[in-house]
Structure formats: structure tokens, C-alpha cells
Motif scaffolding. Structure first.
Motif, PDB file in Angstrom:
ATOM      1  N   MET A 443       0.811  -1.215   0.000  1.00  0.00           N
ATOM      2  CA  MET A 443       0.000   0.000   0.000  1.00  0.00           C
ATOM      3  C   MET A 443       0.843   1.263   0.000  1.00  0.00           C
ATOM      4  SD  MET A 443      -3.187  -0.851   2.519  1.00  0.00           S
ATOM      5  CE  MET A 443      -4.051   0.645   2.031  1.00  0.00           C
ATOM      6  N   ALA A 444       2.101   1.134   0.371  1.00  0.00           N
ATOM      7  CA  ALA A 444       2.986   2.299   0.448  1.00  0.00           C
ATOM      8  C   ALA A 444       4.344   1.920  -0.112  1.00  0.00           C
ATOM      9  CB  ALA A 444       3.094   2.784   1.897  1.00  0.00           C
ATOM     10  N   ASP A 445       5.257   2.872  -0.161  1.00  0.00           N
ATOM     11  CA  ASP A 445       6.631   2.565  -0.530  1.00  0.00           C
ATOM     12  C   ASP A 445       7.237   1.649   0.518  1.00  0.00           C
ATOM     13  OD1 ASP A 445       6.721   4.653  -2.713  1.00  0.00           O
ATOM     14  OD2 ASP A 445       6.373   5.939  -0.987  1.00  0.00           O
ATOM     15  N   ALA A 446       8.180   0.815   0.105  1.00  0.00           N
ATOM     16  CA  ALA A 446       8.784  -0.130   1.042  1.00  0.00           C
ATOM     17  C   ALA A 446      10.274  -0.240   0.786  1.00  0.00           C
ATOM     18  CB  ALA A 446       8.115  -1.503   0.921  1.00  0.00           C
ATOM     19  N   ILE A 530      11.092  -0.594  -3.003  1.00  0.00           N
ATOM     20  CA  ILE A 530       9.922  -0.956  -3.804  1.00  0.00           C
ATOM     21  C   ILE A 530       8.896   0.154  -3.693  1.00  0.00           C
ATOM     22  CG2 ILE A 530       8.234  -2.745  -4.308  1.00  0.00           C
ATOM     23  CD1 ILE A 530      10.708  -3.631  -1.686  1.00  0.00           C
ATOM     24  N   PRO A 531       8.740   0.982  -4.707  1.00  0.00           N
ATOM     25  CA  PRO A 531       7.725   2.041  -4.647  1.00  0.00           C
ATOM     26  C   PRO A 531       6.321   1.458  -4.650  1.00  0.00           C
ATOM     27  CG  PRO A 531       9.364   2.501  -6.332  1.00  0.00           C
ATOM     28  CD  PRO A 531       9.561   1.089  -5.923  1.00  0.00           C
ATOM     29  N   ALA A 532       5.397   2.161  -4.043  1.00  0.00           N
ATOM     30  CA  ALA A 532       3.995   1.754  -4.069  1.00  0.00           C
ATOM     31  C   ALA A 532       3.543   1.600  -5.509  1.00  0.00           C
ATOM     32  CB  ALA A 532       3.141   2.796  -3.355  1.00  0.00           C
ATOM     33  N   GLY A 533       2.766   0.558  -5.764  1.00  0.00           N
ATOM     34  CA  GLY A 533       2.246   0.330  -7.099  1.00  0.00           C
ATOM     35  C   GLY A 533       3.078  -0.590  -7.949  1.00  0.00           C
ATOM     36  N   ALA A 558      -0.007   9.758  -4.988  1.00  0.00           N
ATOM     37  CA  ALA A 558      -1.059   9.395  -5.946  1.00  0.00           C
ATOM     38  C   ALA A 558      -1.197   7.888  -6.064  1.00  0.00           C
ATOM     39  CB  ALA A 558      -0.758  10.027  -7.311  1.00  0.00           C
ATOM     40  N   ARG A 559      -0.067   7.188  -6.095  1.00  0.00           N
ATOM     41  CA  ARG A 559      -0.142   5.722  -6.182  1.00  0.00           C
ATOM     42  C   ARG A 559      -0.715   5.124  -4.907  1.00  0.00           C
ATOM     43  NH1 ARG A 559       5.689   4.239  -8.719  1.00  0.00           N
ATOM     44  NH2 ARG A 559       5.418   5.151 -10.781  1.00  0.00           N
ATOM     45  N   GLU A 561      -2.912   6.484  -3.019  1.00  0.00           N
ATOM     46  CA  GLU A 561      -4.356   6.710  -3.105  1.00  0.00           C
ATOM     47  C   GLU A 561      -5.020   5.678  -4.006  1.00  0.00           C
ATOM     48  OE1 GLU A 561      -6.685   9.575  -1.958  1.00  0.00           O
ATOM     49  OE2 GLU A 561      -5.594  11.257  -2.859  1.00  0.00           O
ATOM     50  N   GLN A 562      -4.393   5.396  -5.132  1.00  0.00           N
ATOM     51  CA  GLN A 562      -4.955   4.424  -6.057  1.00  0.00           C
ATOM     52  C   GLN A 562      -5.012   3.040  -5.422  1.00  0.00           C
ATOM     53  OE1 GLN A 562      -6.459   4.676  -8.920  1.00  0.00           O
ATOM     54  NE2 GLN A 562      -6.667   2.459  -9.190  1.00  0.00           N
ATOM     55  N   LEU A 563      -3.962   2.673  -4.699  1.00  0.00           N
ATOM     56  CA  LEU A 563      -3.929   1.368  -4.047  1.00  0.00           C
ATOM     57  C   LEU A 563      -4.962   1.279  -2.942  1.00  0.00           C
ATOM     58  CD1 LEU A 563      -0.080   0.861  -3.956  1.00  0.00           C
ATOM     59  CD2 LEU A 563      -1.718  -0.688  -5.036  1.00  0.00           C
ATOM     60  N   THR A 564      -5.155   2.370  -2.193  1.00  0.00           N
ATOM     61  CA  THR A 564      -6.194   2.376  -1.163  1.00  0.00           C
ATOM     62  C   THR A 564      -7.554   2.121  -1.791  1.00  0.00           C
ATOM     63  OG1 THR A 564      -4.927   3.895   0.234  1.00  0.00           O
ATOM     64  CG2 THR A 564      -7.299   3.773   0.625  1.00  0.00           C
ATOM     65  N   LYS A 565      -7.809   2.750  -2.929  1.00  0.00           N
ATOM     66  CA  LYS A 565      -9.074   2.536  -3.636  1.00  0.00           C
ATOM     67  C   LYS A 565      -9.201   1.089  -4.084  1.00  0.00           C
ATOM     68  CE  LYS A 565     -11.614   4.012  -7.768  1.00  0.00           C
ATOM     69  NZ  LYS A 565     -11.581   4.883  -8.973  1.00  0.00           N
ATOM     70  N   GLU A 566      -8.131   0.524  -4.616  1.00  0.00           N
ATOM     71  CA  GLU A 566      -8.178  -0.858  -5.084  1.00  0.00           C
ATOM     72  C   GLU A 566      -8.429  -1.826  -3.926  1.00  0.00           C
ATOM     73  OE1 GLU A 566      -4.564  -1.589  -7.172  1.00  0.00           O
ATOM     74  OE2 GLU A 566      -5.021  -0.166  -8.783  1.00  0.00           O
ATOM     75  N   PHE A 567      -7.807  -1.572  -2.783  1.00  0.00           N
ATOM     76  CA  PHE A 567      -8.012  -2.458  -1.646  1.00  0.00           C
ATOM     77  C   PHE A 567      -9.438  -2.354  -1.121  1.00  0.00           C
ATOM     78  CE2 PHE A 567      -3.231  -2.432  -0.730  1.00  0.00           C
ATOM     79  CZ  PHE A 567      -3.072  -3.679  -1.323  1.00  0.00           C
ATOM     80  N   ARG A 568     -10.032  -1.158  -1.185  1.00  0.00           N
ATOM     81  CA  ARG A 568     -11.430  -1.015  -0.779  1.00  0.00           C
ATOM     82  C   ARG A 568     -12.338  -1.782  -1.726  1.00  0.00           C
ATOM     83  NH1 ARG A 568     -13.387   4.843  -0.176  1.00  0.00           N
ATOM     84  NH2 ARG A 568     -15.241   3.729   0.530  1.00  0.00           N
ATOM     85  N   GLU A 569     -12.051  -1.710  -3.029  1.00  0.00           N
ATOM     86  CA  GLU A 569     -12.844  -2.447  -3.996  1.00  0.00           C
ATOM     87  C   GLU A 569     -12.695  -3.949  -3.798  1.00  0.00           C
ATOM     88  OE1 GLU A 569     -11.399  -0.915  -7.653  1.00  0.00           O
ATOM     89  OE2 GLU A 569     -12.690   0.857  -7.627  1.00  0.00           O
ATOM     90  N   GLN A 570     -11.537  -4.352  -3.311  1.00  0.00           N
ATOM     91  CA  GLN A 570     -11.305  -5.774  -3.036  1.00  0.00           C
ATOM     92  C   GLN A 570     -12.276  -6.289  -1.986  1.00  0.00           C
ATOM     93  OE1 GLN A 570      -9.341  -7.722  -4.641  1.00  0.00           O
ATOM     94  NE2 GLN A 570      -8.389  -9.280  -3.374  1.00  0.00           N
ATOM     95  N   ASN A 571     -12.828  -5.402  -1.166  1.00  0.00           N
ATOM     96  CA  ASN A 571     -13.757  -5.819  -0.119  1.00  0.00           C
ATOM     97  C   ASN A 571     -15.081  -6.328  -0.674  1.00  0.00           C
ATOM     98  OD1 ASN A 571     -11.852  -5.017   1.700  1.00  0.00           O
ATOM     99  ND2 ASN A 571     -12.759  -3.021   2.090  1.00  0.00           N
ATOM    100  N   GLN A 572     -15.314  -6.141  -1.963  1.00  0.00           N
ATOM    101  CA  GLN A 572     -16.512  -6.719  -2.562  1.00  0.00           C
ATOM    102  C   GLN A 572     -16.435  -8.238  -2.567  1.00  0.00           C
ATOM    103  OE1 GLN A 572     -18.078  -4.461  -6.148  1.00  0.00           O
ATOM    104  NE2 GLN A 572     -15.998  -3.677  -6.035  1.00  0.00           N
TER     105      GLN A 572
END
Length: 604
Positions: A443-446, A530-533, A558-559, A561-572
Motif C-alpha cells: 500500500m505504500a513505498d517499502a 519498492i515504490p507503491a504500485g 497518488a499511487r 491513493e490508487q492502491l487504497t481505492k483498489e483495496f477497498r474495492e477488493q472488499n466486494q
């Protein structure tokens, strides 16, 4: 069913007489009528909708439930808050280096660019006549409770009950003080209206060929775009900072300026020239091509993917023997990399198996250690040792001056970004292997540092092989996985963490879409950024000890934010992805913290 004025007055009079309420004179009670069976609180942007009484975070501040004769909840009372956040937050006052005006400007500009649209919507949200103003709790973590899209008119899901609810079932709610929010918006707009005096130079890609064309299977580069499937000519070429899995735009200007000028204690190794990649050259035609990867010695310049020469900076020996001696009887849960089976053993048992390959048929790993306790609390001596040794400390340290997460107030529950340890036995790369860590995104840079590796089973120096894919290749990578593994994952083939791409699959990926990885052989004393994304996978070629940390760089908001959105969508799907990063809350706190630091600088 509605609540009568008499009932409302009675509830408020009873609550107002309470001792707890008297201790909070600036707060008042509000009562909301509910539609059976429940009504929901809606936070438009920064905090998502949650059913009352289910989520710990949103049930706080509730003082009274009113029920009808059938015991249906038809009314509820809240503590209403209109206080500003800044005065009540215990923001940090010390970072790894003294905070400078440049640090503050860069952080504030990044936050303004990312957060301003959301704050404008939040200000509009506060205009609702029946808005519920909730307190911003500091004792609980403000994470996503699972609703897919709390502001949409379409049905949304409660993560716990999986029941559908509509926008009409929600009540407007905010945790913001209107005057503080309006001032922040005004200041952000003014900041973005000024020229960016701290803009970093564009340095280009690590592999210059990536800017000109597609690398062909034979390793050559094509500058002519023929429109073939998977050719970059079919899509817009990303900005140079997105073309490689290195700290984007953090580059020489960042490390030389923000780090070296502050005296970050980087190693004084004179060998700072880029060295050839450490991975062997493929000798078989079946091997897929990979991006050339630059490594540099730990220093104060360059744009590293792999940073070498870190081991001498550690004062402690991060070896199996050390952990056996210090934590021998401690219980831990280990996971088998191929089957996902787990079992509980002692730390001493697990590390006693390192380097003993005879008769071994399983690959066990101890990941995210410690699993729930803060690393600094569980291993204070290791935390201090890691903080001294970590490269690019102004980004990667918990108190890094350019780490957005470093501004979290001490009287709130901050996201646990590490460090964490990743200790795993040797795996294998042949067909069907799951490696040591399957393909996924963080979800973030590592930043991941190897501190120890046993010899391989054939006596060679131990290492771990990484495949890191460019963030701009993520969509095509997903398309490949969907076609190849249709029906064997839930929702997102990368976030499901089900796959490891062996050499056959990676060659097929390249042949179909022109996508290749950065292939890195990590050895003790080397750090991989490892950058986010950036999707990545790891296969230990020997038993290895590693320690990793997540951080939030200004360049990668920005990345994230995009990953946070993707993880929320994963909750479906059934796979639950908690919003542990709290990115927007983090940015809001960082803005307030920087404003306070800026004010103190101007007053001195």
C-alpha cells in the motif's frame, strides 16, 4: 417512525444531566430519528460509512438508543463536536534531522495537491442541515469499515453483515471543524498558486531504452512503434518518474539536497559509481528478458533500486544465532509457502532449522514478525539498530523528515508501517512453485534489507531473487493473469496474492505483452526499494533473514491513493483488505503538523 419533540426533550434533558456530559461543556447532544431496522452514519470522504453499533470507531460518542415497543431502534443521540483538530493533537517535535522550510514546503505542496479536492467536498458536505458532527477519536484507528462506495446512490455493502443499503439509509456526518477546514482550503489554494521552488529535476529512467521503445525478446530495443499488441505505442508513455521501480523523482536532488545537506550519516564509501547488476546472464533461450538493474553503494547520490554495503552499519548481528539466544522460548506462527498451512513453534525451533537442508521438503516462513506488537516495543534494541543503518533515512525512518507518516500525533493510533521481519527458508523456482512471497503490491513505498543468508544447498553464497514490475505495467500484468488463471482468484489477480510467475510464465508474459521485470538477486547487506504500485514477488534461494519498513514518500501519494481505492474495492469479494494506511487522515494530520512547525519557525 419519528421521535416526538417531547421524547427528544426528555432524552436531551436526561443526557445533559449526566456527569460525563458536564465534563465536556463545549459539546452538545443531538438526536436523530432512524428508519427501521437501522440508519447509517455517512462520512462523505475521509471516513467511510459504517453501521451504528457495529464498527468500534463509529459507535463511539453514542449516548442513547431509543426503541419502540417492538424493540426496533428508532432514535439515537450523539455527542456533537465542533472543535478544531490541531489544538488537541500531540504532533511530533523531532525528526531524524531538523525539519527545514524545504521539508515543510514539499510536504505541504504534496498534501495540497492530493487532498484539496476532497476537502472542498467535505466543506460542501458540512452544509447539510442535519449534519452530525462527530468527535475525532484518538483511541481507535480510523480505518475503512468495508463499504465499497459510501457516497454513491447505488447499493453499498456493510463489510460485516454483507447486507445491501442505499444512500437514503445514511445520515450525513463529519469530523471536521468548519472554520479549521475552510482555513486549510484557503491556505492550500494559496500555496498551489505559488511557483514550486522545490521542484525536483526530471532524471529519466534507469534503463534509458524504456523511454524510447520496447525491448525485444532478443534483448535489443526497438525505437519504432508498430502498434503490435502489448507495444507501448498503444498507450501514453508515462512520465519518466513512473518508468522504473525506484524511488520516483527522489533521485539525486532529493538525496543530495534533503539528505546530505542535513547530515544523514550515510556511509562514506568511495565506490559510488553504478555497478553492473548482480544477477547472472540468462544462458537458455527459455529465460525471459529482464530490465537491467543498477546497484550503487550506500552513499548520498544516485537513484537506487538496490543499495549495497549496508551490513557494516548494523551494530547487532541479525542472525539465527542471535534470535535463538534472545527469543528462544517465544511462540510464533509460521506459514508454509507452497500450501499456506501454518503451525505454531518457538522462535528457537524455527531458526534452528536454518542452513539444514538435508531431508527438507517444506518451505516455512515467519512473516510480519512481530505480527501485532509494535516493533519498537517488542525489539527496542533492534529498532534502534535498524534506524541507524537504514538508507535514505529521511524517507524510510519512522521519524523521517520526508516520510508523510512521521507527522502522526502521538495521542492517536498511527498505522503500523514497521519495521517488520521476514524470515523464510529456501524455496524453488521451478514450474508450480509459489516462491517465498507471491506476487503482490504494498500500500505504500517499502524498503527491504537482507541481514543474513545461509549458504545454498549446493554451498554457494545465499541470496533471494526478486522480480519487480513497473507500476505502469500493472494493468497489462492483470490482464495476463486474468486470462491465464481465470476463475482461480477473487476480484484482483495481484491483490489476491495467489500467484508466482516462474520463468515460463514470465516469458509468456513478455511474448504476449512486452512486459519484463527488474530481476534482482539480493544478498546480505543489500536493500531493495519498492515504490507503491510496483507488483513484486520473491523467491529465497537460501534461508534468509530480512527486515522491511513501509513509508509514504511525497512523490508517491497518488499511487498510494490508487492502491487504497483498489483495496477497498477488493472488499466486494471475500478477501478482506483493511485500510490500515489511513492515507487521507495521515495527510490531514501532516498538514496540521507542518502548519504548526512553520508557525513556530516564523515566531523564532
Amino acid at each position: 417512525m419519528s421521535v416526538s419533540p417531547n421524547t427528544t426533550s426528555w432524552i436531551q434533558s436526561r443526557l445533559t444531566s449526566g456527569r460525563q456530559l458536564r465534563s465536556q461543556p463545549r459539546m452538545k447532544m443531538v438526536v436523530r430519528a432512524l428508519k427501521p431496522p437501522l440508519r447509517f452514519i455517512l462520512s462523505f470522504n475521509l471516513l467511510v460509512a459504517c453501521p451504528i453499533g457495529i464498527d468500534q470507531n463509529n459507535s463511539r460518542g453514542i449516548r442513547f438508543f431509543l426503541k419502540d415497543n417492538q424493540r426496533n431502534i428508532v432514535g439515537i443521540s450523539f455527542v456533537e463536536n465542533q472543535r478544531a483538530d490541531a489544538p488537541s493533537m500531540s504532533f511530533p517535535v523531532q525528526w531524524n534531522v531538523p525539519l527545514t522550510e524545504q521539508h515543510i514546503r514539499r510536504t505541504k505542496r504534496t498534501i495540497a495537491q492530493a487532498l484539496l479536492p476532497t476537502l472542498r467536498q467535505e466543506l460542501d458536505h458540512l452544509a447539510y442541515t442535519e449534519i452530525i458532527r462527530r468527535t475525532r477519536e484518538s483511541e481507535v484507528r480510523a480505518t475503512c469499515a468495508g463499504c465499497v462506495d459510501c457516497a454513491a446512490a447505488k447499493p453499498v455493502l456493510s463489510a460485516l453483515s454483507k447486507n445491501e443499503h442505499h444512500a437514503k439509509d445514511f445520515s450525513p456526518m463529519s469530523r471536521f471543524c468548519k472554520s479549521e477546514l475552510a482555513q486549510a482550503i484557503k491556505d492550500m489554494e494559496a500555496l498551489l498558486g505559488q511557483p514550486d521552488v522545490d521542484a525536483l529535476p526530471v532524471i529519466g529512467a534507469i534503463d534509458p531504452a524504456l523511454q524510447n521503445g520496447r525491448s525485444e525478446p532478443n534483448g535489443t530495443t526497438s525505437g519504432a512503434h508498430n502498434g503490435a499488441p502489448g507495444d507501448p505505442a498503444n498507450s501514453e508513455i508515462p512520465a519518466p518518474s513512473t518508468l522504473h521501480p525506484a524511488l520516483p523523482q527522489a533521485a539525486s536532488a532529493t538525496i543530495q539536497g534533503a539528505e546530505a545537506a542535513a547530515g544523514n550519516g550515510a556511509a562514506t564509501d568511495t565506490n559510488t559509481q553504478p555497478q553492473p547488476a548482480s544477477e547472472p546472464t540468462p544462458t537458455e533461450s527459455s529465460e525471459p528478458p529482464v530490465h537491467p538493474t543498477t546497484t550503487i553503494a550506500d552513499s548520498d547520490n544516485g537513484d537506487p533500486i538496490v543499495v549495497t554495503g549496508i551490513l557494516p552499519k548494523f551494530k547487532l548481528q541479525w542472525t539465527p544465532e542471535y534470535f535463538i539466544q534472545k527469543y528462544n522460548p517465544q511462540s510464533c506462527l509460521i506459514l508454509e509457502c507452497q500450501t499456506n498451512l501454518n503451525k505454531r513453534v518457538t522462535v528457537g525451533e524455527f531458526f534452528s532449522w536454518f542452513g539444514k537442508y538435508e531431508g527438507r521438503v517444506e518451505c516455512w516462513k515467519l512473516k510480519d514478525w512481530p505480527p501485532s506488537t509494535d516493533f519498537k516495543t517488542a525489539f527496542p534494541e533492534l529498532f534502534e539498530d535498524f534506524s541507524r543503518a537504514v538508507p535514505v533515512p529521511s524517507y524510510a525512518r519512522r521519524d523521517g523528515a520526508l516520510n508523510i507518516a512521521s507527522h502522526f500525533p502521538s495521542n492517536t493510533i498511527a498505522p503500523d508501517l514497521g519495521p517488520k521481519m521476514y524470515n523464510a527458508m529456501a524455496s524453488f523456482e521451478s514450474a508450480g512453485s509459489k516462491g517465498s512471497t507471491r506476487l503482490h503490491m504494498d500500500m505504500a513505498d517499502a524498503l527491504n534489507i537482507m541481514t543474513y543468508a545461509a549458504s545454498t544447498p549446493d554451498g554457494k553464497p545465499g541470496s533471494a531473487v526478486w522480480d519487480l514490475f513497473r507500476a505502469c505495467d500493472a494493468d497489462k500484468l492483470r490482464t495476463f493473469l486474468r486470462r491465464k488463471f481465470k476463475g482461480s482468484y477473487q476480484h484482483d489477480p495481484i491483490h489476491s496474492q495467489q500467484f508466482y510467475l516462474d520463468s515460463t510464465l514470465r516469458k509468456e508474459l513478455f511474448d504476449m505483452y512486452g512486459i519484463k521485470s527488474h530481476r534482482v538477486y539480493q544478498r546480505p547487506g543489500e536493500a531493495v526499494l519498492i515504490p507503491a504500485g510496483c507488483a513484486h514477488q520473491v523467491c529465497n534461494l537460501a534461508d534468509c533473514v530480512k527486515v522491511a519498513v513501509d513509508f509514504v514518500s511525497p512523490e508517491n501519494i497518488a499511487r498510494c491513493e490508487q492502491l487504497t481505492k483498489e483495496f477497498r474495492e477488493q472488499n466486494q469479494s471475500m478477501a478482506w483488505k483493511e485500510d490500515v494506511l489511513q492515507l487521507r487522515t495521515m495527510m490531514w494530520f501532516a498538514w496540521l503538523s507542518c502548519c504548526r512547525q512553520e508557525k513556530e519557525m516564523n515566531e523564532t
